[in-house]
Scaffold this motif. Sequence first.
Motif, PDB file in Angstrom:
ATOM      1  N   TRP A 179      36.295  27.169  62.078  1.00 23.89           N
ATOM      2  CA  TRP A 179      36.402  28.292  61.159  1.00 23.89           C
ATOM      3  C   TRP A 179      37.443  29.249  61.696  1.00 23.89           C
ATOM      4  CZ3 TRP A 179      35.594  33.645  61.102  1.00 23.89           C
ATOM      5  CH2 TRP A 179      35.457  34.236  59.831  1.00 23.89           C
ATOM      6  N   THR A 180      38.483  29.497  60.925  1.00 21.90           N
ATOM      7  CA  THR A 180      39.597  30.330  61.388  1.00 21.90           C
ATOM      8  C   THR A 180      39.693  31.640  60.613  1.00 21.90           C
ATOM      9  OG1 THR A 180      41.102  29.178  59.861  1.00 21.90           O
ATOM     10  CG2 THR A 180      40.937  28.313  62.097  1.00 21.90           C
ATOM     11  N   GLY A 181      38.653  31.952  59.847  1.00 22.91           N
ATOM     12  CA  GLY A 181      38.690  33.136  58.996  1.00 22.91           C
ATOM     13  C   GLY A 181      38.540  32.730  57.542  1.00 22.91           C
ATOM     14  N   MET A 182      38.633  33.695  56.652  1.00 23.10           N
ATOM     15  CA  MET A 182      38.487  33.402  55.232  1.00 23.10           C
ATOM     16  C   MET A 182      39.404  34.303  54.416  1.00 23.10           C
ATOM     17  SD  MET A 182      34.778  35.185  54.384  1.00 23.10           S
ATOM     18  CE  MET A 182      34.869  34.887  52.620  1.00 23.10           C
ATOM     19  N   ASN A 183      39.763  33.808  53.258  1.00 19.23           N
ATOM     20  CA  ASN A 183      40.529  34.600  52.308  1.00 19.23           C
ATOM     21  C   ASN A 183      39.621  35.053  51.168  1.00 19.23           C
ATOM     22  OD1 ASN A 183      42.922  34.283  53.725  1.00 19.23           O
ATOM     23  ND2 ASN A 183      43.553  32.483  52.548  1.00 19.23           N
ATOM     24  N   LEU A 184      39.839  36.275  50.694  1.00 19.64           N
ATOM     25  CA  LEU A 184      39.108  36.796  49.552  1.00 19.64           C
ATOM     26  C   LEU A 184      40.047  36.897  48.357  1.00 19.64           C
ATOM     27  CD1 LEU A 184      37.040  39.777  51.040  1.00 19.64           C
ATOM     28  CD2 LEU A 184      36.261  37.461  50.587  1.00 19.64           C
ATOM     29  N   SER A 185      39.561  36.467  47.199  1.00 23.32           N
ATOM     30  CA  SER A 185      40.266  36.681  45.941  1.00 23.32           C
ATOM     31  C   SER A 185      39.342  37.486  45.038  1.00 23.32           C
ATOM     32  CB  SER A 185      40.627  35.352  45.274  1.00 23.32           C
ATOM     33  OG  SER A 185      41.503  34.599  46.081  1.00 23.32           O
ATOM     34  N   VAL A 186      39.856  38.537  44.432  1.00 18.53           N
ATOM     35  CA  VAL A 186      39.038  39.420  43.596  1.00 18.53           C
ATOM     36  C   VAL A 186      39.625  39.457  42.195  1.00 18.53           C
ATOM     37  CG1 VAL A 186      38.090  41.742  43.340  1.00 18.53           C
ATOM     38  CG2 VAL A 186      38.468  40.795  45.624  1.00 18.53           C
ATOM     39  N   VAL A 187      38.760  39.300  41.205  1.00 17.40           N
ATOM     40  CA  VAL A 187      39.186  39.298  39.802  1.00 17.40           C
ATOM     41  C   VAL A 187      38.329  40.262  38.995  1.00 17.40           C
ATOM     42  CG1 VAL A 187      40.094  36.942  39.844  1.00 17.40           C
ATOM     43  CG2 VAL A 187      37.685  37.333  39.262  1.00 17.40           C
ATOM     44  N   GLU A 188      38.817  40.575  37.803  1.00 11.70           N
ATOM     45  CA  GLU A 188      38.081  41.438  36.887  1.00 11.70           C
ATOM     46  C   GLU A 188      38.374  40.985  35.468  1.00 11.70           C
ATOM     47  OE1 GLU A 188      37.361  46.017  37.402  1.00 11.70           O
ATOM     48  OE2 GLU A 188      39.258  45.733  36.333  1.00 11.70           O
ATOM     49  N   LEU A 189      37.389  41.109  34.591  1.00  9.18           N
ATOM     50  CA  LEU A 189      37.599  40.748  33.198  1.00  9.18           C
ATOM     51  C   LEU A 189      38.436  41.812  32.497  1.00  9.18           C
ATOM     52  CD1 LEU A 189      34.057  39.431  32.185  1.00  9.18           C
ATOM     53  CD2 LEU A 189      36.147  38.079  32.347  1.00  9.18           C
ATOM     54  N   ASN A 190      39.465  41.358  31.764  1.00  9.70           N
ATOM     55  CA  ASN A 190      40.270  42.301  30.997  1.00  9.70           C
ATOM     56  C   ASN A 190      39.749  42.400  29.565  1.00  9.70           C
ATOM     57  OD1 ASN A 190      41.168  40.007  29.658  1.00  9.70           O
ATOM     58  ND2 ASN A 190      43.207  40.018  30.579  1.00  9.70           N
ATOM     59  N   GLU A 191      40.490  43.092  28.701  1.00  4.75           N
ATOM     60  CA  GLU A 191      40.035  43.307  27.333  1.00  4.75           C
ATOM     61  C   GLU A 191      39.982  42.019  26.521  1.00  4.75           C
ATOM     62  OE1 GLU A 191      44.427  43.945  27.700  1.00  4.75           O
ATOM     63  OE2 GLU A 191      42.623  44.647  28.736  1.00  4.75           O
ATOM     64  N   LYS A 192      40.668  40.966  26.983  1.00  8.40           N
ATOM     65  CA  LYS A 192      40.641  39.666  26.315  1.00  8.40           C
ATOM     66  C   LYS A 192      39.562  38.748  26.889  1.00  8.40           C
ATOM     67  CE  LYS A 192      45.599  39.739  25.293  1.00  8.40           C
ATOM     68  NZ  LYS A 192      46.896  39.028  25.501  1.00  8.40           N
ATOM     69  N   ASN A 193      38.716  39.317  27.764  1.00  7.43           N
ATOM     70  CA  ASN A 193      37.655  38.561  28.427  1.00  7.43           C
ATOM     71  C   ASN A 193      38.217  37.447  29.298  1.00  7.43           C
ATOM     72  OD1 ASN A 193      34.818  38.625  28.812  1.00  7.43           O
ATOM     73  ND2 ASN A 193      34.599  36.731  27.628  1.00  7.43           N
ATOM     74  N   GLU A 194      39.368  37.741  29.909  1.00  9.32           N
ATOM     75  CA  GLU A 194      40.021  36.806  30.826  1.00  9.32           C
ATOM     76  C   GLU A 194      40.021  37.413  32.220  1.00  9.32           C
ATOM     77  OE1 GLU A 194      43.337  35.049  27.683  1.00  9.32           O
ATOM     78  OE2 GLU A 194      43.828  36.769  28.968  1.00  9.32           O
ATOM     79  N   TYR A 195      39.837  36.574  33.233  1.00  2.71           N
ATOM     80  CA  TYR A 195      39.876  37.071  34.601  1.00  2.71           C
ATOM     81  C   TYR A 195      41.319  37.307  35.040  1.00  2.71           C
ATOM     82  CZ  TYR A 195      34.911  36.236  35.523  1.00  2.71           C
ATOM     83  OH  TYR A 195      33.538  36.296  35.514  1.00  2.71           O
ATOM     84  N   ILE A 196      41.559  38.486  35.611  1.00  4.78           N
ATOM     85  CA  ILE A 196      42.861  38.802  36.183  1.00  4.78           C
ATOM     86  C   ILE A 196      42.662  39.235  37.632  1.00  4.78           C
ATOM     87  CG2 ILE A 196      43.941  39.431  33.990  1.00  4.78           C
ATOM     88  CD1 ILE A 196      43.441  42.387  34.759  1.00  4.78           C
ATOM     89  N   ASN A 197      43.640  38.981  38.471  1.00  9.34           N
ATOM     90  CA  ASN A 197      43.569  39.352  39.878  1.00  9.34           C
ATOM     91  C   ASN A 197      43.699  40.863  40.038  1.00  9.34           C
ATOM     92  OD1 ASN A 197      43.342  36.695  40.954  1.00  9.34           O
ATOM     93  ND2 ASN A 197      45.519  36.392  40.597  1.00  9.34           N
ATOM     94  N   VAL A 198      42.850  41.432  40.892  1.00 14.89           N
ATOM     95  CA  VAL A 198      42.871  42.867  41.159  1.00 14.89           C
ATOM     96  C   VAL A 198      42.644  43.093  42.651  1.00 14.89           C
ATOM     97  CG1 VAL A 198      42.067  43.551  38.864  1.00 14.89           C
ATOM     98  CG2 VAL A 198      40.399  43.071  40.671  1.00 14.89           C
ATOM     99  N   ASP A 199      42.899  44.339  43.103  1.00 14.81           N
ATOM    100  CA  ASP A 199      42.521  44.741  44.450  1.00 14.81           C
ATOM    101  C   ASP A 199      41.086  45.269  44.430  1.00 14.81           C
ATOM    102  OD1 ASP A 199      45.061  44.153  45.510  1.00 14.81           O
ATOM    103  OD2 ASP A 199      45.836  46.096  44.838  1.00 14.81           O
ATOM    104  N   ILE A 200      40.458  45.317  45.589  1.00 14.80           N
ATOM    105  CA  ILE A 200      39.080  45.826  45.633  1.00 14.80           C
ATOM    106  C   ILE A 200      39.047  47.307  45.263  1.00 14.80           C
ATOM    107  CG2 ILE A 200      37.109  46.326  47.130  1.00 14.80           C
ATOM    108  CD1 ILE A 200      37.694  43.776  48.648  1.00 14.80           C
ATOM    109  N   ASN A 201      39.965  48.099  45.824  1.00 11.68           N
ATOM    110  CA  ASN A 201      40.057  49.533  45.515  1.00 11.68           C
ATOM    111  C   ASN A 201      38.723  50.241  45.694  1.00 11.68           C
ATOM    112  OD1 ASN A 201      42.780  49.462  44.942  1.00 11.68           O
ATOM    113  ND2 ASN A 201      42.481  49.100  42.757  1.00 11.68           N
ATOM    114  N   GLY A 202      38.089  49.994  46.806  1.00  2.73           N
ATOM    115  CA  GLY A 202      36.817  50.636  47.099  1.00  2.73           C
ATOM    116  C   GLY A 202      36.286  50.136  48.434  1.00  2.73           C
TER     117      GLY A 202
END
Length: 212
Positions: A179-202
């Motif tokens: 195990w060398t670490g992990m990557n995080l990917s964060v998404v959020e639903l937009n107005e079209k109900n599609e996942y888009i990549n975002v930052d955590i911002n919190g």
Amino acid sequence: MTKEQELGLIFATEIIRPWEELNSELSKHYSVSPQHSIFANKAHALAISLKHISEANGGLKSKDLNQLSESYSVISDLADTKKHGKRDNVSRECKISSSSLYERKFEDVVLLRFLRNIITLDHATYEKKDFMETTKDCALFLGAQLNIQTNWTPIVFNNSGTFSNKVETHASIDNQVIWTGMNLSVVELNEKNEYINVDINGTIEFQLTSEF
């Protein structure tokens, strides 16, 4: 058993079952090393099966299929990159990496929930794509080309658990030898109900347990 039935059995054994098993395994909430996981091994094996099943069973050659399907072309390039390493034509190089995919939402504070572990294709020409979505499209394309009679309707699985500002995950020896670490990917639903990549911002409280 007829030739059509035999081909259907091969397709179910070499394509459908490995895809469904990988889809299920990726849904489990584990911390996965980006490059050195068992998921990467299974993804490469599936890509190789997808690339060669048509040629091995009297279908079209890879060079012909590449012109008909972008998803097949990408997966074919992944299989060749894994087999041969650096390509003479660098525009066809394709590699994969793994990360943990979380959905974000705000309720006074930022909250996350685990969707799945995701394998990302990084293609020199077609850029980044979701491995499971691309192999799904590729498999359905090949099934049509080979006239496979099946009612298989693959759906890439996403969890629908509870949102929280605390994330707990585990690095298991079952999923990787190192195990060398992990990557995080964060998404959020937009107005079209599609996942888009975002930052955590919190701020998120993150707890990792490990067997290493």
